[in-house]
Enzyme design. Structure first.
Site, PDB file in Angstrom:
ATOM      1  N   SER A  75       0.815  -1.220   0.000  1.00 40.66           N
ATOM      2  CA  SER A  75       0.000   0.000   0.000  1.00 40.66           C
ATOM      3  C   SER A  75       0.846   1.267   0.000  1.00 40.66           C
ATOM      4  CB  SER A  75      -0.865  -0.019   1.266  1.00 40.66           C
ATOM      5  OG  SER A  75      -1.392   1.255   1.535  1.00 40.66           O
ATOM      6  N   GLU A  85       0.243   3.567   1.845  1.00 40.61           N
ATOM      7  CA  GLU A  85       0.376   3.942   3.268  1.00 40.61           C
ATOM      8  C   GLU A  85       1.779   3.657   3.791  1.00 40.61           C
ATOM      9  OE1 GLU A  85      -1.888   5.196   5.911  1.00 40.61           O
ATOM     10  OE2 GLU A  85      -2.540   6.083   4.039  1.00 40.61           O
ATOM     11  N   TYR A 100      -1.329   0.030  10.692  1.00 43.86           N
ATOM     12  CA  TYR A 100      -1.656  -0.525   9.382  1.00 43.86           C
ATOM     13  C   TYR A 100      -0.468  -0.374   8.425  1.00 43.86           C
ATOM     14  CZ  TYR A 100      -3.546  -0.934   4.683  1.00 43.86           C
ATOM     15  OH  TYR A 100      -3.729  -1.298   3.370  1.00 43.86           O
ATOM     16  N   HIS A 144      -7.906   3.075  -4.062  1.00 41.48           N
ATOM     17  CA  HIS A 144      -8.794   2.808  -5.196  1.00 41.48           C
ATOM     18  C   HIS A 144     -10.176   2.479  -4.679  1.00 41.48           C
ATOM     19  CE1 HIS A 144      -6.256  -0.660  -4.252  1.00 41.48           C
ATOM     20  NE2 HIS A 144      -7.340  -1.401  -4.434  1.00 41.48           N
ATOM     21  N   THR A 181     -14.350   8.053   0.881  1.00 43.77           N
ATOM     22  CA  THR A 181     -15.063   8.258  -0.394  1.00 43.77           C
ATOM     23  C   THR A 181     -16.499   7.753  -0.316  1.00 43.77           C
ATOM     24  OG1 THR A 181     -14.220   6.131  -1.149  1.00 43.77           O
ATOM     25  CG2 THR A 181     -12.983   8.105  -1.799  1.00 43.77           C
ATOM     26  N   ARG A 196      -5.169  12.625  -1.665  1.00 42.25           N
ATOM     27  CA  ARG A 196      -4.986  11.244  -2.088  1.00 42.25           C
ATOM     28  C   ARG A 196      -4.970  11.146  -3.605  1.00 42.25           C
ATOM     29  NH1 ARG A 196      -3.835  10.879   2.408  1.00 42.25           N
ATOM     30  NH2 ARG A 196      -4.413   9.324   3.979  1.00 42.25           N
TER      31      ARG A 196
HETATM   32  P1  NDP Z   1     -11.605  -4.666   2.019  1.00 38.77           P
HETATM   33  O1  NDP Z   1     -11.596  -4.125   3.397  1.00 38.77           O
HETATM   34  O2  NDP Z   1     -12.755  -4.368   1.124  1.00 38.77           O
HETATM   35  O3  NDP Z   1     -11.470  -6.271   2.102  1.00 38.77           O
HETATM   36  C1  NDP Z   1     -10.642  -6.877   3.048  1.00 38.77           C
HETATM   37  C2  NDP Z   1     -10.779  -8.382   2.925  1.00 38.77           C
HETATM   38  O4  NDP Z   1      -9.918  -8.978   3.908  1.00 38.77           O
HETATM   39  C3  NDP Z   1     -12.193  -8.901   3.205  1.00 38.77           C
HETATM   40  O5  NDP Z   1     -12.446  -9.988   2.356  1.00 38.77           O
HETATM   41  C4  NDP Z   1     -12.102  -9.369   4.658  1.00 38.77           C
HETATM   42  O6  NDP Z   1     -12.974 -10.423   4.979  1.00 38.77           O
HETATM   43  C5  NDP Z   1     -10.675  -9.892   4.676  1.00 38.77           C
HETATM   44  N1  NDP Z   1     -10.158  -9.948   6.042  1.00 38.77           N
HETATM   45  C6  NDP Z   1      -9.924  -8.914   6.879  1.00 38.77           C
HETATM   46  N2  NDP Z   1      -9.438  -9.349   8.043  1.00 38.77           N
HETATM   47  C7  NDP Z   1      -9.395 -10.697   7.955  1.00 38.77           C
HETATM   48  C8  NDP Z   1      -8.994 -11.733   8.828  1.00 38.77           C
HETATM   49  N3  NDP Z   1      -8.553 -11.474  10.062  1.00 38.77           N
HETATM   50  N4  NDP Z   1      -9.078 -12.996   8.392  1.00 38.77           N
HETATM   51  C9  NDP Z   1      -9.542 -13.268   7.166  1.00 38.77           C
HETATM   52  N5  NDP Z   1      -9.917 -12.344   6.275  1.00 38.77           N
HETATM   53  C10 NDP Z   1      -9.851 -11.080   6.677  1.00 38.77           C
HETATM   54  O7  NDP Z   1     -10.225  -4.246   1.354  1.00 38.77           O
HETATM   55  P2  NDP Z   1      -9.876  -3.908  -0.182  1.00 38.77           P
HETATM   56  O8  NDP Z   1     -10.509  -4.920  -1.054  1.00 38.77           O
HETATM   57  O9  NDP Z   1     -10.096  -2.467  -0.419  1.00 38.77           O
HETATM   58  O10 NDP Z   1      -8.290  -4.126  -0.179  1.00 38.77           O
HETATM   59  C11 NDP Z   1      -7.697  -5.386  -0.463  1.00 38.77           C
HETATM   60  C12 NDP Z   1      -6.265  -5.403   0.046  1.00 38.77           C
HETATM   61  O11 NDP Z   1      -5.539  -4.370  -0.576  1.00 38.77           O
HETATM   62  C13 NDP Z   1      -6.103  -5.164   1.556  1.00 38.77           C
HETATM   63  O12 NDP Z   1      -5.005  -5.916   1.986  1.00 38.77           O
HETATM   64  C14 NDP Z   1      -5.792  -3.692   1.667  1.00 38.77           C
HETATM   65  O13 NDP Z   1      -5.056  -3.431   2.848  1.00 38.77           O
HETATM   66  C15 NDP Z   1      -4.966  -3.500   0.412  1.00 38.77           C
HETATM   67  N6  NDP Z   1      -4.993  -2.166  -0.169  1.00 38.77           N
HETATM   68  C16 NDP Z   1      -6.187  -1.575  -0.486  1.00 38.77           C
HETATM   69  C17 NDP Z   1      -6.183  -0.358  -1.107  1.00 38.77           C
HETATM   70  C18 NDP Z   1      -7.471   0.340  -1.447  1.00 38.77           C
HETATM   71  O14 NDP Z   1      -7.427   1.546  -1.703  1.00 38.77           O
HETATM   72  N7  NDP Z   1      -8.590  -0.347  -1.526  1.00 38.77           N
HETATM   73  C19 NDP Z   1      -4.934   0.331  -1.461  1.00 38.77           C
HETATM   74  C20 NDP Z   1      -3.739  -0.410  -1.106  1.00 38.77           C
HETATM   75  C21 NDP Z   1      -3.792  -1.614  -0.491  1.00 38.77           C
HETATM   76  P3  NDP Z   1     -14.414 -10.162   5.649  1.00 38.77           P
HETATM   77  O15 NDP Z   1     -15.319  -9.767   4.521  1.00 38.77           O
HETATM   78  O16 NDP Z   1     -14.749 -11.484   6.217  1.00 38.77           O
HETATM   79  O17 NDP Z   1     -14.227  -9.084   6.663  1.00 38.77           O
HETATM   80  P1  GDR Z   2      -6.887   5.621   3.748  1.00 41.20           P
HETATM   81  O1  GDR Z   2      -8.432   5.742   3.351  1.00 41.20           O
HETATM   82  O2  GDR Z   2      -6.663   5.843   5.189  1.00 41.20           O
HETATM   83  O3  GDR Z   2      -6.120   6.472   2.790  1.00 41.20           O
HETATM   84  O4  GDR Z   2      -6.614   4.064   3.461  1.00 41.20           O
HETATM   85  P2  GDR Z   2      -9.644   6.500   4.045  1.00 41.20           P
HETATM   86  O5  GDR Z   2     -10.674   6.643   2.988  1.00 41.20           O
HETATM   87  O6  GDR Z   2     -10.054   5.869   5.324  1.00 41.20           O
HETATM   88  O7  GDR Z   2      -9.017   7.943   4.404  1.00 41.20           O
HETATM   89  C1  GDR Z   2      -8.500   8.805   3.404  1.00 41.20           C
HETATM   90  C2  GDR Z   2      -8.226  10.183   4.008  1.00 41.20           C
HETATM   91  O8  GDR Z   2      -9.466  10.800   4.335  1.00 41.20           O
HETATM   92  C3  GDR Z   2      -9.344  11.409   5.612  1.00 41.20           C
HETATM   93  N1  GDR Z   2     -10.674  11.538   6.229  1.00 41.20           N
HETATM   94  C4  GDR Z   2     -11.473  10.538   6.609  1.00 41.20           C
HETATM   95  N2  GDR Z   2     -11.323   9.193   6.512  1.00 41.20           N
HETATM   96  C5  GDR Z   2     -12.346   8.413   6.961  1.00 41.20           C
HETATM   97  N3  GDR Z   2     -12.254   7.079   6.810  1.00 41.20           N
HETATM   98  N4  GDR Z   2     -13.453   8.934   7.542  1.00 41.20           N
HETATM   99  C6  GDR Z   2     -13.640  10.294   7.699  1.00 41.20           C
HETATM  100  O9  GDR Z   2     -14.642  10.752   8.216  1.00 41.20           O
HETATM  101  C7  GDR Z   2     -12.597  11.129   7.187  1.00 41.20           C
HETATM  102  N5  GDR Z   2     -12.438  12.474   7.114  1.00 41.20           N
HETATM  103  C8  GDR Z   2     -11.282  12.708   6.540  1.00 41.20           C
HETATM  104  C9  GDR Z   2      -8.425  10.479   6.377  1.00 41.20           C
HETATM  105  O10 GDR Z   2      -7.874  11.136   7.520  1.00 41.20           O
HETATM  106  C10 GDR Z   2      -7.397  10.152   5.294  1.00 41.20           C
HETATM  107  O11 GDR Z   2      -6.412  11.148   5.254  1.00 41.20           O
HETATM  108  C11 GDR Z   2      -7.114   3.424   2.302  1.00 41.20           C
HETATM  109  C12 GDR Z   2      -7.374   1.953   2.675  1.00 41.20           C
HETATM  110  O12 GDR Z   2      -8.027   1.331   1.587  1.00 41.20           O
HETATM  111  C13 GDR Z   2      -6.071   1.228   2.951  1.00 41.20           C
HETATM  112  O13 GDR Z   2      -6.336  -0.173   3.116  1.00 41.20           O
HETATM  113  C14 GDR Z   2      -5.130   1.435   1.765  1.00 41.20           C
HETATM  114  O14 GDR Z   2      -3.911   0.797   1.987  1.00 41.20           O
HETATM  115  C15 GDR Z   2      -4.910   2.923   1.513  1.00 41.20           C
HETATM  116  O15 GDR Z   2      -6.178   3.523   1.249  1.00 41.20           O
HETATM  117  C16 GDR Z   2      -4.009   3.181   0.312  1.00 41.20           C
END
Ligand code: NDP
Ligand code: GDR
Length: 329
Positions: free
Chosen positions: A127, A129, A151, A181, A192, A219
């Site tokens: 990520s 992050e 994280y 994304h 988002t 972002r």
């Molecule tokens: P989601 O939160 O939508 O999905 C997370 C998935 O992980 C779910 O299927 C969840 O299962 C599973 N999971 C969480 N904790 C556990 C656990 N303890 N044991 C088994 N399964 C678990 O995440 P995204 O699809 O958005 O992201 C996918 C991956 O990419 C993650 O690793 C995230 O950190 C990483 N990532 C995401 C980004 C983003 O912007 N979306 C950017 C960069 C990295 P359940 O439904 O059962 O909770």
């Molecule tokens: P992020 O996503 O932390 O970048 O992680 P999130 O959408 O939670 O936050 C993005 C930014 O928005 C600011 N923010 C808020 N965030 C949340 N959730 N709720 C609020 O009310 C709010 N107000 C402002 C946050 O402070 C932050 O700066 C996501 C996840 O998908 C990770 O798993 C992944 O690795 C990274 O993106 C890339």
């Protein structure tokens, strides 16, 4: 027929990736929590339409024997390790479970793949992050890491583990350093989806306000459907490597809200207030990725506009809340 195994298949990315791989003719297996199988309507909502075409296995990321059993049974050609506690804000509330699931979970997957399917190509969901308090802008694969949350730290550890399995044991292991994304399938707590769902509720008279945290955070937001293609592309190369996946364009949370509300004919300033409970102890203020390497080596490119992404999410929330029949998003 190639066989793929996806952890986190119930999540946003897992669901898009499963569809993409089915389209490509893969036999798709997924690891889910046991409780998900008992409550498919709620816990498998993102993959319900394709559930019958998938092979789901109950296992726990925290339990090496359960992971090992699945790897031994499936012996996949490709493994996409997406499961993680993915909500950064929650990682401040419970560092322990975040580090445990994300670091040990990744270690368990790598160790089981190495033992049961050493030829398997492995993808780790790293990520942006990891860059945290960024040391250069835009970030590339060689920008130093400076994570700002449990994280982020867990993802750096996962990245290092993945690289070490590649270097020490010759595993075809890649990390995708993906920037934020989004999609209509995004979880409701991420900023988002929180904005688009609240904007739609306000438009329909179901809510009056939206409380957010840091509005100035910047972002690099892309569409999840495009990003899962990059994961697959990484595993089709001659050599394993790590890649930044990003749009190369940056916006603030405020701009996201402005566009979302404006699409519904509303002014976000009339509804959005800052609530300190949503501020993080240490936030990542700015992220901007340079995906030149992925463009060059993988042929991956990103074409969608930021405005289109925001509006697609708002439209989907408006439709669902209006009770219109759910179309596949
Ligand atoms: P989601 O939160 O939508 O999905 C997370 C998935 O992980 C779910 O299927 C969840 O299962 C599973 N999971 C969480 N904790 C556990 C656990 N303890 N044991 C088994 N399964 C678990 O995440 P995204 O699809 O958005 O992201 C996918 C991956 O990419 C993650 O690793 C995230 O950190 C990483 N990532 C995401 C980004 C983003 O912007 N979306 C950017 C960069 C990295 P359940 O439904 O059962 O909770
Ligand atoms: P992020 O996503 O932390 O970048 O992680 P999130 O959408 O939670 O936050 C993005 C930014 O928005 C600011 N923010 C808020 N965030 C949340 N959730 N709720 C609020 O009310 C709010 N107000 C402002 C946050 O402070 C932050 O700066 C996501 C996840 O998908 C990770 O798993 C992944 O690795 C990274 O993106 C890339």
């Amino acid at each position: 027929m190639k066989r793929a195994l996806i952890t986190g298949i119930t999540g946003q990315d897992g669901s898009y990736l499963a569809e993409f791989l089915l389209e490509k003719g893969y036999e798709v297996h997924g690891i889910v929590r046991r409780v998900a199988i008992e409550d498919p309507e709620h816990r498998l909502w993102r993959i319900l339409p394709i559930k019958e075409r998938l092979h789901l296995h109950a296992a726990s990321l925290e339990s090496f024997p359960s992971i090992y059993r699945v790897l031994q049974a499936v012996r996949p050609d490709e493994c996409y390790h997406l499961a993680a506690q993915s909500f950064v804000a929650y990682s401040f509330e419970d560092e322990f479970s975040t580090l445990n699931a994300n670091i040990n979970g990744t270690h368990h997957m790598l160790a089981a793949v190495r033992d049961c399917a050493p030829q398997c190509r492995f993808y780790f969901a790293a990520s942006s992050e990891m860059f945290g308090k960024v040391e250069q802008t835009p970030q590339t694969e060689s920008t130093p890491f400076h994570p700002r949350s449990a994280y982020g730290i867990s993802k750096v550890a996962g990245f290092d583990l993945t690289r070490n399995y590649r270097e020490a044991y010759g595993l075809f292991a890649c990390s995708g350093i993906l920037y934020n994304h989004e999609s209509p399938r995004r979880g409701y707590e991420f900023v988002t989806r929180k904005i688009t769902s609240h904007a739609a509720r306000i438009k329909l008279g179901l809510a009056k306000e939206l409380r957010l945290g840091n509005l100035e955070a910047k972002r690099d937001w892309g569409h999840a459907r495009e990003y899962v293609k990059a994961m697959w592309m990484m595993l089709q190369q001659d050599r394993p490597d790590d890649y930044v996946i990003a749009t190369g364009e940056q916006h603030t949370v405020r701009e996201f809200a402005e566009i979302a509300f404006a699409h519904l004919g509303l002014d976000y300033r009339d509804y959005v207030t800052v609530d300190p409970q949503f501020l993080r102890p240490a936030d990542v203020e700015t992220l901007l990725g340079d995906a030149s390497k992925a463009r060059r080596a993988l042929g991956w490119s990103y074409q969608l506009s930021f405005k289109d992404l925001v509006e697609e999410m708002v439209e989907a929330d408006l439709q669902w809340l209006s009770g219109a029949p759910r179309t596949r998003v």
